[in-house]
Design a protein around this motif. Structure first.
Motif, PDB file in Angstrom:
ATOM      1  N   LEU A 148      -1.002  10.384  -0.073  1.00 32.21           N
ATOM      2  CA  LEU A 148      -1.066   9.069  -0.695  1.00 32.21           C
ATOM      3  C   LEU A 148      -2.680   8.662  -0.774  1.00 32.21           C
ATOM      4  CD1 LEU A 148       0.214   6.351  -1.455  1.00 32.21           C
ATOM      5  CD2 LEU A 148       0.118   5.508   1.257  1.00 32.21           C
ATOM      6  N   LEU A 151      -3.898   7.424  -4.542  1.00 32.96           N
ATOM      7  CA  LEU A 151      -4.541   6.230  -4.596  1.00 32.96           C
ATOM      8  C   LEU A 151      -5.894   6.553  -5.126  1.00 32.96           C
ATOM      9  CD1 LEU A 151      -3.191   4.185  -1.620  1.00 32.96           C
ATOM     10  CD2 LEU A 151      -2.602   3.934  -3.918  1.00 32.96           C
ATOM     11  N   THR A 155      -5.516   6.421  -8.708  1.00 31.07           N
ATOM     12  CA  THR A 155      -4.572   5.237  -9.280  1.00 31.07           C
ATOM     13  C   THR A 155      -5.154   3.661  -9.118  1.00 31.07           C
ATOM     14  OG1 THR A 155      -2.932   5.463  -7.814  1.00 31.07           O
ATOM     15  CG2 THR A 155      -2.653   6.857  -9.607  1.00 31.07           C
ATOM     16  N   ASP A 156      -5.831   3.634  -7.793  1.00 28.75           N
ATOM     17  CA  ASP A 156      -6.163   2.422  -7.524  1.00 28.75           C
ATOM     18  C   ASP A 156      -7.869   2.381  -7.420  1.00 28.75           C
ATOM     19  OD1 ASP A 156      -7.014   0.250  -5.719  1.00 28.75           O
ATOM     20  OD2 ASP A 156      -4.934   0.260  -4.749  1.00 28.75           O
ATOM     21  N   PHE A 169      -9.371   0.912  -4.036  1.00 26.87           N
ATOM     22  CA  PHE A 169      -9.181   1.744  -3.171  1.00 26.87           C
ATOM     23  C   PHE A 169     -10.060   2.959  -3.132  1.00 26.87           C
ATOM     24  CE2 PHE A 169      -7.727   5.603  -1.098  1.00 26.87           C
ATOM     25  CZ  PHE A 169      -7.187   5.368   0.123  1.00 26.87           C
ATOM     26  N   THR A 212      -4.410  -0.695   3.337  1.00 33.76           N
ATOM     27  CA  THR A 212      -3.858  -0.442   1.819  1.00 33.76           C
ATOM     28  C   THR A 212      -3.031   0.647   2.002  1.00 33.76           C
ATOM     29  OG1 THR A 212      -5.987  -1.237   0.889  1.00 33.76           O
ATOM     30  CG2 THR A 212      -4.709   0.327  -0.503  1.00 33.76           C
ATOM     31  N   LEU A 213      -3.170   1.806   2.579  1.00 37.29           N
ATOM     32  CA  LEU A 213      -2.223   2.821   2.959  1.00 37.29           C
ATOM     33  C   LEU A 213      -0.913   2.390   3.364  1.00 37.29           C
ATOM     34  CD1 LEU A 213      -4.824   5.694   4.242  1.00 37.29           C
ATOM     35  CD2 LEU A 213      -3.618   5.746   2.097  1.00 37.29           C
ATOM     36  N   GLN A 273       0.506  -0.434   3.295  1.00 41.18           N
ATOM     37  CA  GLN A 273       1.004  -1.616   2.178  1.00 41.18           C
ATOM     38  C   GLN A 273       1.499  -0.659   1.145  1.00 41.18           C
ATOM     39  OE1 GLN A 273      -2.022  -4.565   1.832  1.00 41.18           O
ATOM     40  NE2 GLN A 273      -1.765  -5.326   3.698  1.00 41.18           N
ATOM     41  N   SER A 274       0.839   0.325   0.687  1.00 48.05           N
ATOM     42  CA  SER A 274       1.235   1.096  -0.217  1.00 48.05           C
ATOM     43  C   SER A 274       2.574   2.128  -0.134  1.00 48.05           C
ATOM     44  CB  SER A 274       0.178   1.973  -1.094  1.00 48.05           C
ATOM     45  OG  SER A 274      -0.989   1.009  -1.251  1.00 48.05           O
ATOM     46  N   GLY A 275       3.141   1.786   1.059  1.00 45.50           N
ATOM     47  CA  GLY A 275       4.292   2.604   1.277  1.00 45.50           C
ATOM     48  C   GLY A 275       4.190   3.726   2.429  1.00 45.50           C
TER      49      GLY A 275
END
Length: 83
Positions: free
Chosen positions: A18, A22, A25-26, A29, A75-76, A78-80
């Motif tokens: 992840l 991220l 893609t983020d 982040f 963030t990790l 919350q990102s699943g």
């Protein structure tokens, strides 16, 4: 006092994939991860060289690193990501 790296993927190996995802893609982040890595390397370098730096400044740098790590972890999660 031992000197150790606090690389995010070593701190949270369960989120390794992840983190890689991220990072690309983020944008927020990715920027936070870059700042976290820079702080970690700066702190590690100061400790390795035993550079003359006040305890207060080193403590502030470490506090910034902890705060960034907490933000990145949130963030990790919350990102699943799950533990």
């Amino acid at each position: 006092m031992g000197i150790s790296s606090h690389e995010l993927q070593k701190e949270f190996p369960q989120f390794s994939d992840l983190i890689k995802e991220l990072k690309t893609t983020d944008t927020k982040f990715g920027e936070s991860l870059k700042r976290y890595t820079e702080l970690d390397q700066e702190i590690e370098g100061l400790e390795r060289r035993d550079s003359p730096i006040g305890d207060d400044k080193l403590h502030r740098l470490k506090q910034q690193r902890v705060e960034l790590k907490d933000q990145l972890y949130q963030t990790l999660v919350q990102s699943g990501g799950s533990i």
